[in-house]
Design a protein around this motif. Structure first.
Motif, PDB file in Angstrom:
ATOM      1  N   PRO A 296       0.822  -1.217   0.000  1.00  0.00           N
ATOM      2  CA  PRO A 296       0.000   0.000   0.000  1.00  0.00           C
ATOM      3  C   PRO A 296       0.855   1.265   0.000  1.00  0.00           C
ATOM      4  O   PRO A 296       1.972   1.274   0.521  1.00  0.00           O
ATOM      5  N   LEU A 297       0.293   2.347  -0.575  1.00  0.00           N
ATOM      6  CA  LEU A 297       0.990   3.625  -0.663  1.00  0.00           C
ATOM      7  C   LEU A 297       0.260   4.662   0.185  1.00  0.00           C
ATOM      8  O   LEU A 297      -0.696   5.292  -0.270  1.00  0.00           O
ATOM      9  N   PRO A 298       0.682   4.869   1.417  1.00  0.00           N
ATOM     10  CA  PRO A 298       0.066   5.913   2.238  1.00  0.00           C
ATOM     11  C   PRO A 298       0.497   7.292   1.749  1.00  0.00           C
ATOM     12  O   PRO A 298       1.568   7.453   1.158  1.00  0.00           O
ATOM     13  N   VAL A 299      -0.330   8.292   2.009  1.00  0.00           N
ATOM     14  CA  VAL A 299       0.023   9.662   1.637  1.00  0.00           C
ATOM     15  C   VAL A 299       1.117  10.153   2.584  1.00  0.00           C
ATOM     16  O   VAL A 299       0.919  10.174   3.803  1.00  0.00           O
ATOM     17  N   PRO A 300       2.286  10.540   2.058  1.00  0.00           N
ATOM     18  CA  PRO A 300       3.358  11.010   2.945  1.00  0.00           C
ATOM     19  C   PRO A 300       2.948  12.282   3.691  1.00  0.00           C
ATOM     20  O   PRO A 300       2.271  13.146   3.149  1.00  0.00           O
ATOM     21  N   ARG A 301       3.390  12.393   4.926  1.00  0.00           N
ATOM     22  CA  ARG A 301       3.087  13.556   5.760  1.00  0.00           C
ATOM     23  C   ARG A 301       4.390  14.232   6.153  1.00  0.00           C
ATOM     24  O   ARG A 301       5.306  13.583   6.667  1.00  0.00           O
ATOM     25  N   LEU A 302       4.481  15.533   5.891  1.00  0.00           N
ATOM     26  CA  LEU A 302       5.627  16.313   6.332  1.00  0.00           C
ATOM     27  C   LEU A 302       5.426  16.656   7.802  1.00  0.00           C
ATOM     28  O   LEU A 302       4.549  17.441   8.149  1.00  0.00           O
ATOM     29  N   HIS A 303       6.223  16.069   8.684  1.00  0.00           N
ATOM     30  CA  HIS A 303       6.053  16.346  10.109  1.00  0.00           C
ATOM     31  C   HIS A 303       6.955  17.472  10.593  1.00  0.00           C
ATOM     32  O   HIS A 303       6.758  17.989  11.700  1.00  0.00           O
ATOM     33  N   SER A 304       7.944  17.875   9.758  1.00  0.00           N
ATOM     34  CA  SER A 304       8.839  18.960  10.154  1.00  0.00           C
ATOM     35  C   SER A 304       9.275  19.740   8.922  1.00  0.00           C
ATOM     36  O   SER A 304       9.713  19.132   7.938  1.00  0.00           O
ATOM     37  N   PRO A 305       9.168  21.068   8.942  1.00  0.00           N
ATOM     38  CA  PRO A 305       9.791  21.851   7.874  1.00  0.00           C
ATOM     39  C   PRO A 305      11.278  21.503   7.801  1.00  0.00           C
ATOM     40  O   PRO A 305      11.904  21.167   8.815  1.00  0.00           O
ATOM     41  N   ALA A 306      11.846  21.584   6.585  1.00  0.00           N
ATOM     42  CA  ALA A 306      13.217  21.102   6.420  1.00  0.00           C
ATOM     43  C   ALA A 306      13.971  21.894   5.363  1.00  0.00           C
ATOM     44  O   ALA A 306      13.378  22.444   4.428  1.00  0.00           O
ATOM     45  N   VAL A 307      15.287  21.913   5.531  1.00  0.00           N
ATOM     46  CA  VAL A 307      16.215  22.403   4.511  1.00  0.00           C
ATOM     47  C   VAL A 307      17.249  21.312   4.295  1.00  0.00           C
ATOM     48  O   VAL A 307      17.811  20.775   5.258  1.00  0.00           O
ATOM     49  N   MET A 308      17.474  20.956   3.026  1.00  0.00           N
ATOM     50  CA  MET A 308      18.489  19.959   2.688  1.00  0.00           C
ATOM     51  C   MET A 308      19.642  20.656   1.976  1.00  0.00           C
ATOM     52  O   MET A 308      19.430  21.411   1.020  1.00  0.00           O
ATOM     53  N   LEU A 309      20.863  20.422   2.440  1.00  0.00           N
ATOM     54  CA  LEU A 309      22.070  20.968   1.822  1.00  0.00           C
ATOM     55  C   LEU A 309      22.869  19.834   1.212  1.00  0.00           C
ATOM     56  O   LEU A 309      23.178  18.847   1.892  1.00  0.00           O
ATOM     57  N   ASN A 310      23.218  19.939  -0.063  1.00  0.00           N
ATOM     58  CA  ASN A 310      24.132  18.977  -0.649  1.00  0.00           C
ATOM     59  C   ASN A 310      25.543  19.216  -0.133  1.00  0.00           C
ATOM     60  O   ASN A 310      25.939  20.359   0.122  1.00  0.00           O
ATOM     61  N   PRO A 335      21.033  22.116  16.433  1.00  0.00           N
ATOM     62  CA  PRO A 335      19.770  21.388  16.655  1.00  0.00           C
ATOM     63  C   PRO A 335      19.130  20.943  15.338  1.00  0.00           C
ATOM     64  O   PRO A 335      19.164  21.665  14.337  1.00  0.00           O
ATOM     65  N   GLY A 336      18.574  19.741  15.348  1.00  0.00           N
ATOM     66  CA  GLY A 336      17.803  19.263  14.209  1.00  0.00           C
ATOM     67  C   GLY A 336      18.607  18.884  12.994  1.00  0.00           C
ATOM     68  O   GLY A 336      18.067  18.791  11.890  1.00  0.00           O
ATOM     69  N   VAL A 337      19.905  18.634  13.156  1.00  0.00           N
ATOM     70  CA  VAL A 337      20.780  18.322  12.022  1.00  0.00           C
ATOM     71  C   VAL A 337      20.892  16.809  11.835  1.00  0.00           C
ATOM     72  O   VAL A 337      21.090  16.060  12.795  1.00  0.00           O
ATOM     73  N   HIS A 338      20.756  16.366  10.586  1.00  0.00           N
ATOM     74  CA  HIS A 338      20.857  14.945  10.238  1.00  0.00           C
ATOM     75  C   HIS A 338      21.907  14.819   9.135  1.00  0.00           C
ATOM     76  O   HIS A 338      21.709  15.321   8.029  1.00  0.00           O
ATOM     77  N   LEU A 339      23.013  14.145   9.416  1.00  0.00           N
ATOM     78  CA  LEU A 339      24.117  14.004   8.469  1.00  0.00           C
ATOM     79  C   LEU A 339      24.024  12.672   7.742  1.00  0.00           C
ATOM     80  O   LEU A 339      23.885  11.621   8.368  1.00  0.00           O
ATOM     81  N   LEU A 356      23.019  17.078   4.077  1.00  0.00           N
ATOM     82  CA  LEU A 356      22.696  17.455   5.445  1.00  0.00           C
ATOM     83  C   LEU A 356      21.247  17.931   5.443  1.00  0.00           C
ATOM     84  O   LEU A 356      20.886  18.807   4.656  1.00  0.00           O
ATOM     85  N   THR A 357      20.416  17.330   6.278  1.00  0.00           N
ATOM     86  CA  THR A 357      19.035  17.782   6.407  1.00  0.00           C
ATOM     87  C   THR A 357      18.853  18.427   7.774  1.00  0.00           C
ATOM     88  O   THR A 357      19.253  17.864   8.794  1.00  0.00           O
ATOM     89  N   VAL A 358      18.251  19.612   7.769  1.00  0.00           N
ATOM     90  CA  VAL A 358      17.948  20.326   9.006  1.00  0.00           C
ATOM     91  C   VAL A 358      16.431  20.355   9.170  1.00  0.00           C
ATOM     92  O   VAL A 358      15.722  20.827   8.290  1.00  0.00           O
ATOM     93  N   THR A 359      15.928  19.823  10.265  1.00  0.00           N
ATOM     94  CA  THR A 359      14.504  19.872  10.569  1.00  0.00           C
ATOM     95  C   THR A 359      14.285  20.787  11.767  1.00  0.00           C
ATOM     96  O   THR A 359      15.154  20.916  12.640  1.00  0.00           O
ATOM     97  N   ALA A 360      13.114  21.409  11.795  1.00  0.00           N
ATOM     98  CA  ALA A 360      12.807  22.342  12.886  1.00  0.00           C
ATOM     99  C   ALA A 360      11.301  22.488  12.997  1.00  0.00           C
ATOM    100  O   ALA A 360      10.541  21.996  12.161  1.00  0.00           O
ATOM    101  N   ALA A 361      10.875  23.222  14.025  1.00  0.00           N
ATOM    102  CA  ALA A 361       9.440  23.417  14.246  1.00  0.00           C
ATOM    103  C   ALA A 361       8.843  24.407  13.259  1.00  0.00           C
ATOM    104  O   ALA A 361       7.625  24.437  13.072  1.00  0.00           O
TER     105      ALA A 361
END
Length: 382
Positions: A296-310, A335-339, A356-361
């Motif tokens: 099944p393909l659920p509708v994706p939900r954005l739970h956090s605004p994000a910026v992705m840096l290459n 805070p909120g950094v994912h490498l 690098l993805t940065v998520t925040a409120a």
């Protein structure tokens, strides 16, 4: 549906294959990668690595023997290999769709069939067509019809003399000349379509390119709702008309007059969707696994605004040419950094080494932290 425990194959061993393998393994599937590079990022982490060329008969036979279903991680896998595999195993996306995405001329014709606007353009297959090209297309961008990505195989041309020189520099291969347009923004839509026709999409993404290579993705995209709706509906029509199965990215230009035109599409997960691993409850790679196995393909939900840096290979080199290691400790203290590093051992200028993805409120907070990371790493701010 292929249940967990089955083996899933992927053509291509780059970082997209690596992230597909991680998603598949998390869901309980075994994995096998076909790639000629002994040190491919996906080959390092898969259960099995078939180290052959993409048209090697024995390699394709091994991949088929091990796999219940097969996908691809880059659009330049020979379509003929997908035809061979598709005669024996489910392959998603299929050879016909990949062949369209491999050729800019076929791609633009497909946009036209779907009533999706694209930039004014002309096909350039000969010296005569160079001379006959409409002057209204200049200044423009000349792009090779095949094998172009990340800014490769294209050149800006201001006049006919530059057009002639650029085509000769490209070896006289078939090209597409596109009129240069006044851009307000670049956005993309990632669609997942199952074999039963079900379609879902990730949030619309806003992208910033530098030297033809994606540098920054911001979600939400900060464009008006009508633009988002038009982009999603256009991407759905494009996928449906190809009877596409898998994950498809369609890139669009938002022009200064408010109109939207399709730029190109990729028959795979896309760099602009990497943020979904950390900012959505279903990532683009989860969707790739699900479309391949018939889940099944659920509708994706954005739970956090994000910026992705290459993270290009440039970050590992000082101006004097000396090799350095970026200050990961300072970055990871934010805070909120994912490498995400891709396991590539040789940093080179322009080579995608990770992201690098940065998520925040809030979008503003994500941007602020991402700019701090840019300062630490020496990335040009946005």
């Amino acid at each position: 549906m292929h249940s967990p425990g089955a083996t899933l194959g992927v053509m291509g061993g780059g970082q997209l294959g690596r992230m597909f393998v991680h998603a598949a393994q998390q869901m309980g599937y075994l994995t096998v990668v076909l790639d000629p590079d002994a040190a491919s990022p996906a080959g390092w982490v898969a259960h099995h690595h078939v180290q052959t060329g993409y048209l090697d008969e024995q390699g394709l036979a091994q991949l088929m023997q091990r796999s219940a279903a097969i996908t691809t991680e880059f659009e330049n896998v020979p379509a003929a290999a997908l035809v061979t595999l598709g005669a024996h195993r489910p392959v998603a996306p299929g050879a016909d769709a990949v062949a369209i995405c491999q050729d800019r001329a076929l791609e633009k014709a497909h946009f036209g069939r779907c009533a999706v606007p694209c930039a004014p353009h002309a096909l350039i297959d000969s010296e005569a067509q160079v001379g006959a090209a409409d002057a209204a297309l200049l200044p423009g961008i000349l792009k090779t019809a095949r094998l172009g990505y990340d800014g490769k195989g294209q050149a800006r041309v201001a006049n006919r003399d530059e057009l002639v020189a650029a085509r000769r520099a490209m070896g006289g291969v078939g090209c597409v000349l596109e009129k240069r347009l006044a851009l307000a923004a670049e956005i993309s839509v990632i669609v997942a379509r199952g074999a039963d026709g079900t379609m879902v999409h990730l949030p619309v993404q806003r992208n910033l390119h530098r030297d033809g290579i994606l540098a920054v993705t911001t979600v939400p995209a900060a464009v008006d709702r009508d633009t988002e709706t038009q982009a999603v509906q256009s991407a759905y029509r494009i996928a449906e008309s190809m009877e596409y199965v898998g994950v498809l990215c369609v890139e669009f230009f938002l022009l200064t007059d408010g109109s939207l035109v399709a730029n190109e599409m990729a028959p795979r997960p896309h760099n602009s969707g990497h943020y979904s691993i950390d900012a959505c409850d279903v990532s683009q790679f989860d969707l790739q696994v699900r479309t391949l196995v018939g889940a099944p393909l659920p509708v994706p939900r954005l739970h956090s605004p994000a910026v992705m840096l290459n993270l290009p290979g440039d970050l590992w080199t000082r101006p004097d040419g000396a090799q350095i290691e970026p200050d990961w400790a300072a970055v990871l203290a934010l805070p909120g950094v994912h490498l995400h590093l891709y396991g590539k051992t040789q940093p080179r200028r322009g080579r995608k080494m990770g992201h690098l993805t940065v998520t925040a409120a809030s979008a503003a907070a994500a941007r602020e932290t991402a700019l701090r990371a840019c300062g630490i790493l020496g990335i040009e701010p946005f």
